[in-house]
Design a protein around this motif. Structure first.
Motif, PDB file in Angstrom:
ATOM      1  N   ALA A  33       3.201   4.345 -19.668  1.00  0.00           N
ATOM      2  CA  ALA A  33       2.225   3.396 -20.196  1.00  0.00           C
ATOM      3  C   ALA A  33       1.655   2.585 -19.038  1.00  0.00           C
ATOM      4  O   ALA A  33       2.405   1.974 -18.275  1.00  0.00           O
ATOM      5  N   VAL A  34       0.339   2.592 -18.913  1.00  0.00           N
ATOM      6  CA  VAL A  34      -0.332   1.929 -17.795  1.00  0.00           C
ATOM      7  C   VAL A  34      -1.190   0.782 -18.320  1.00  0.00           C
ATOM      8  O   VAL A  34      -2.101   0.993 -19.123  1.00  0.00           O
ATOM      9  N   SER A  35      -0.889  -0.437 -17.862  1.00  0.00           N
ATOM     10  CA  SER A  35      -1.721  -1.597 -18.174  1.00  0.00           C
ATOM     11  C   SER A  35      -2.591  -1.909 -16.967  1.00  0.00           C
ATOM     12  O   SER A  35      -2.120  -1.892 -15.829  1.00  0.00           O
ATOM     13  N   VAL A  36      -3.860  -2.172 -17.206  1.00  0.00           N
ATOM     14  CA  VAL A  36      -4.800  -2.483 -16.128  1.00  0.00           C
ATOM     15  C   VAL A  36      -5.192  -3.948 -16.215  1.00  0.00           C
ATOM     16  O   VAL A  36      -5.647  -4.416 -17.259  1.00  0.00           O
ATOM     17  N   VAL A  37      -4.983  -4.679 -15.124  1.00  0.00           N
ATOM     18  CA  VAL A  37      -5.369  -6.091 -15.061  1.00  0.00           C
ATOM     19  C   VAL A  37      -6.495  -6.241 -14.041  1.00  0.00           C
ATOM     20  O   VAL A  37      -6.670  -5.397 -13.159  1.00  0.00           O
ATOM     21  N   PRO A  38      -7.285  -7.313 -14.143  1.00  0.00           N
ATOM     22  CA  PRO A  38      -8.408  -7.495 -13.215  1.00  0.00           C
ATOM     23  C   PRO A  38      -7.949  -7.647 -11.768  1.00  0.00           C
ATOM     24  O   PRO A  38      -6.903  -8.234 -11.489  1.00  0.00           O
ATOM     25  N   ARG A  39      -8.753  -7.128 -10.880  1.00  0.00           N
ATOM     26  CA  ARG A  39      -8.482  -7.255  -9.453  1.00  0.00           C
ATOM     27  C   ARG A  39      -9.385  -8.331  -8.852  1.00  0.00           C
ATOM     28  O   ARG A  39     -10.564  -8.435  -9.197  1.00  0.00           O
ATOM     29  N   GLY A  40      -8.831  -9.152  -7.958  1.00  0.00           N
ATOM     30  CA  GLY A  40      -9.639 -10.168  -7.283  1.00  0.00           C
ATOM     31  C   GLY A  40     -10.619  -9.545  -6.316  1.00  0.00           C
ATOM     32  O   GLY A  40     -10.482  -8.385  -5.913  1.00  0.00           O
ATOM     33  N   TRP A  41     -11.607 -10.310  -5.935  1.00  0.00           N
ATOM     34  CA  TRP A  41     -12.649  -9.805  -5.052  1.00  0.00           C
ATOM     35  C   TRP A  41     -12.277  -9.884  -3.575  1.00  0.00           C
ATOM     36  O   TRP A  41     -12.832  -9.180  -2.746  1.00  0.00           O
ATOM     37  N   GLY A  42     -11.340 -10.779  -3.224  1.00  0.00           N
ATOM     38  CA  GLY A  42     -10.880 -10.825  -1.838  1.00  0.00           C
ATOM     39  C   GLY A  42     -11.905 -11.346  -0.843  1.00  0.00           C
ATOM     40  O   GLY A  42     -11.874 -10.980   0.330  1.00  0.00           O
ATOM     41  N   THR A  43     -12.805 -12.214  -1.284  1.00  0.00           N
ATOM     42  CA  THR A  43     -13.799 -12.769  -0.359  1.00  0.00           C
ATOM     43  C   THR A  43     -13.206 -13.950   0.400  1.00  0.00           C
ATOM     44  O   THR A  43     -12.446 -14.747  -0.164  1.00  0.00           O
ATOM     45  N   PRO A  44     -13.524 -14.104   1.675  1.00  0.00           N
ATOM     46  CA  PRO A  44     -12.964 -15.216   2.469  1.00  0.00           C
ATOM     47  C   PRO A  44     -13.276 -16.582   1.880  1.00  0.00           C
ATOM     48  O   PRO A  44     -12.444 -17.488   1.908  1.00  0.00           O
ATOM     49  N   VAL A  45     -14.479 -16.750   1.313  1.00  0.00           N
ATOM     50  CA  VAL A  45     -14.881 -18.046   0.780  1.00  0.00           C
ATOM     51  C   VAL A  45     -14.003 -18.462  -0.391  1.00  0.00           C
ATOM     52  O   VAL A  45     -13.655 -19.630  -0.560  1.00  0.00           O
ATOM     53  N   ALA A  46     -13.627 -17.480  -1.211  1.00  0.00           N
ATOM     54  CA  ALA A  46     -12.854 -17.786  -2.414  1.00  0.00           C
ATOM     55  C   ALA A  46     -11.386 -17.410  -2.242  1.00  0.00           C
ATOM     56  O   ALA A  46     -10.707 -17.077  -3.204  1.00  0.00           O
ATOM     57  N   ALA A  47     -10.904 -17.475  -1.013  1.00  0.00           N
ATOM     58  CA  ALA A  47      -9.550 -16.990  -0.729  1.00  0.00           C
ATOM     59  C   ALA A  47      -8.498 -17.692  -1.568  1.00  0.00           C
ATOM     60  O   ALA A  47      -7.635 -17.062  -2.175  1.00  0.00           O
ATOM     61  N   GLY A  48      -8.554 -19.039  -1.646  1.00  0.00           N
ATOM     62  CA  GLY A  48      -7.551 -19.766  -2.400  1.00  0.00           C
ATOM     63  C   GLY A  48      -7.617 -19.455  -3.880  1.00  0.00           C
ATOM     64  O   GLY A  48      -6.598 -19.181  -4.528  1.00  0.00           O
ATOM     65  N   THR A  49      -8.838 -19.513  -4.412  1.00  0.00           N
ATOM     66  CA  THR A  49      -9.027 -19.209  -5.828  1.00  0.00           C
ATOM     67  C   THR A  49      -8.613 -17.782  -6.142  1.00  0.00           C
ATOM     68  O   THR A  49      -8.007 -17.492  -7.182  1.00  0.00           O
ATOM     69  N   ASP A  50      -8.938 -16.889  -5.226  1.00  0.00           N
ATOM     70  CA  ASP A  50      -8.618 -15.486  -5.437  1.00  0.00           C
ATOM     71  C   ASP A  50      -7.109 -15.271  -5.483  1.00  0.00           C
ATOM     72  O   ASP A  50      -6.607 -14.488  -6.292  1.00  0.00           O
ATOM     73  N   GLU A  79      11.374  10.199 -22.718  1.00  0.00           N
ATOM     74  CA  GLU A  79      11.497   9.567 -21.400  1.00  0.00           C
ATOM     75  C   GLU A  79      10.238   8.740 -21.140  1.00  0.00           C
ATOM     76  O   GLU A  79       9.153   9.287 -20.947  1.00  0.00           O
ATOM     77  N   GLY A  80      10.381   7.430 -21.135  1.00  0.00           N
ATOM     78  CA  GLY A  80       9.215   6.570 -20.996  1.00  0.00           C
ATOM     79  C   GLY A  80       9.386   5.498 -19.941  1.00  0.00           C
ATOM     80  O   GLY A  80      10.492   5.059 -19.647  1.00  0.00           O
ATOM     81  N   SER A  81       8.282   5.077 -19.361  1.00  0.00           N
ATOM     82  CA  SER A  81       8.267   3.993 -18.389  1.00  0.00           C
ATOM     83  C   SER A  81       6.934   3.266 -18.503  1.00  0.00           C
ATOM     84  O   SER A  81       5.972   3.783 -19.066  1.00  0.00           O
ATOM     85  N   ALA A  82       6.894   2.050 -17.958  1.00  0.00           N
ATOM     86  CA  ALA A  82       5.691   1.231 -18.057  1.00  0.00           C
ATOM     87  C   ALA A  82       5.381   0.610 -16.702  1.00  0.00           C
ATOM     88  O   ALA A  82       6.280   0.136 -16.007  1.00  0.00           O
ATOM     89  N   VAL A  83       4.109   0.619 -16.326  1.00  0.00           N
ATOM     90  CA  VAL A  83       3.658   0.045 -15.062  1.00  0.00           C
ATOM     91  C   VAL A  83       2.373  -0.725 -15.308  1.00  0.00           C
ATOM     92  O   VAL A  83       1.741  -0.596 -16.360  1.00  0.00           O
ATOM     93  N   TRP A  84       2.003  -1.529 -14.323  1.00  0.00           N
ATOM     94  CA  TRP A  84       0.695  -2.176 -14.363  1.00  0.00           C
ATOM     95  C   TRP A  84       0.011  -1.979 -13.025  1.00  0.00           C
ATOM     96  O   TRP A  84       0.660  -1.851 -11.995  1.00  0.00           O
ATOM     97  N   VAL A  85      -1.311  -1.902 -13.088  1.00  0.00           N
ATOM     98  CA  VAL A  85      -2.107  -1.740 -11.875  1.00  0.00           C
ATOM     99  C   VAL A  85      -3.297  -2.693 -11.956  1.00  0.00           C
ATOM    100  O   VAL A  85      -3.702  -3.116 -13.041  1.00  0.00           O
ATOM    101  N   ALA A  86      -3.822  -3.053 -10.806  1.00  0.00           N
ATOM    102  CA  ALA A  86      -5.014  -3.905 -10.753  1.00  0.00           C
ATOM    103  C   ALA A  86      -6.240  -3.036 -10.484  1.00  0.00           C
ATOM    104  O   ALA A  86      -6.186  -2.092  -9.686  1.00  0.00           O
ATOM    105  N   GLY A  87      -7.320  -3.340 -11.156  1.00  0.00           N
ATOM    106  CA  GLY A  87      -8.551  -2.578 -10.945  1.00  0.00           C
ATOM    107  C   GLY A  87      -9.738  -3.341 -11.482  1.00  0.00           C
ATOM    108  O   GLY A  87      -9.609  -4.159 -12.398  1.00  0.00           O
ATOM    109  N   ARG A  88     -10.893  -3.093 -10.914  1.00  0.00           N
ATOM    110  CA  ARG A  88     -12.109  -3.767 -11.387  1.00  0.00           C
ATOM    111  C   ARG A  88     -12.708  -3.050 -12.586  1.00  0.00           C
ATOM    112  O   ARG A  88     -13.549  -3.597 -13.280  1.00  0.00           O
ATOM    113  N   SER A  89     -12.299  -1.802 -12.816  1.00  0.00           N
ATOM    114  CA  SER A  89     -12.764  -1.022 -13.960  1.00  0.00           C
ATOM    115  C   SER A  89     -11.551  -0.411 -14.641  1.00  0.00           C
ATOM    116  O   SER A  89     -10.801   0.346 -14.022  1.00  0.00           O
ATOM    117  N   VAL A  90     -11.358  -0.729 -15.919  1.00  0.00           N
ATOM    118  CA  VAL A  90     -10.219  -0.165 -16.646  1.00  0.00           C
ATOM    119  C   VAL A  90     -10.312   1.364 -16.724  1.00  0.00           C
ATOM    120  O   VAL A  90      -9.336   2.051 -16.412  1.00  0.00           O
TER     121      VAL A  90
END
Length: 298
Positions: A33-50, A79-90
């Protein structure tokens, strides 16, 4: 090989996990089972917020994976397992996970607007269906079963893609010890209120379709017999109705059934092209639907 499940914890619908575990009970493979969560943009200006956003997303992912693991635990024989990944598009993240894990099938649920027991494609699912190079299985909303797959129904159109799909599904049904049903859907439009030569011509065309469908099904039976399938394990059916809803619901559907559709095009640039008929069959199907891309039917 694995069954990859697109897991969406906030939908409060575990139908995709249910379907994946049903498939795994019939043809054993691990379920992830794969859950997709939003990925940050990683811009220097928004580093703290990111960074704060990424921490929040990581927490969401961990919570989602824990919920998925709990759902999978309800199926101790799988046989089951669960993971999560970050991505900008599910959809893109799920497709990447599917490729990385050499998945046999990608399993998803229906949209929130679907009535219980019915299927609705979301925009994300629609993209998956049109982009995936592996079959995509879609569970009706609220789907639950304790059975394996006991019967596979193939939508048969008597074209090259259908013949290729039929051969492939016949092998799968034998491995899964499931019955195989070959269904040709035939929609007979309502008669026009006035009599005309055109109306008579339409009636002749529809009658010819029915004759051709019966002949094609007889050929399908002979083909399946040549593969070693007995008459007892194969059933042929022509589903007729005044519209698609009537045609689909005229078929006897029971717990343990799945419906398999092939693509409407085998063109390499369109692995799955859902024509109007396929979309209508999906919309009215009361059982899980597996959509096989054209590149996977050959």
């Amino acid at each position: 090989m694995t069954y990859v499940v697109g897991y969406a914890p906030h939908k409060h619908d575990r139908s995709a996990v249910e379907l994946a575990c049903q498939l795994a009970r019939s043809l054993p493979e691990p379920v992830v089972a794969v859950s997709v969560v939003p990925r940050g943009w990683g811009t220097p200006v928004a580093a703290g917020t990111d960074r704060e956003f990424e921490q929040w997303a990581a927490g969401e992912g961990a919570d989602s994976a824990a919920l998925a693991a709990a759902d999978l635990a309800q199926h101790p024989l799988v046989e089951g397992s669960a993971v999560w990944v970050a991505g900008r598009s599910v959809p893109q993240a799920l497709l990447e996970e599917t490729a990385e894990r050499d998945a046999a099938i990608l399993v998803v649920g229906s949209g929130d607007d679907a009535e219980p027991g019915s299927i609705r494609l979301t925009s994300k699912t629609d993209r998956l269906v049109h982009s995936s190079t592996v079959p995509v299985a879609i569970a009706p909303r609220g789907y639950h079963t304790s059975r394996g797959v006991t019967r596979i129904t193939v939508a048969f159109r008597d074209d090259d893609a259908s013949w290729s799909l039929l051969t492939r599904v016949a092998e799968i049904s034998r491995r899964a010890s499931a019955q195989l049903r070959v269904v040709t859907f035939l929609v007979r439009p309502s008669r026009r209120p006035v009599t005309s030569d055109v109306s008579h011509a339409e009636t002749q065309v529809i009658d010819l379709w029915a004759v051709q469908a019966a002949a094609a099904q007889a050929e399908a039976q002979a083909h399946l017999n040549s593969m070693g399938l007995t008459d007892d394990s194969v059933h042929l059916h022509i589903a007729e109705g005044a519209d698609w809803a009537a045609a689909v619901t005229s078929v006897d559907w029971v717990d343990g059934d799945v419906l398999v559709l092939g693509s409407s095009s085998t063109h390499r640039l369109a692995q799955v092209f859902l024509g109007s008929s396929a979309s209508k069959i999906i919309r009215h199907s009361p059982v899980p639907v597996i959509i096989v891309p054209g590149s996977a039917t050959g």
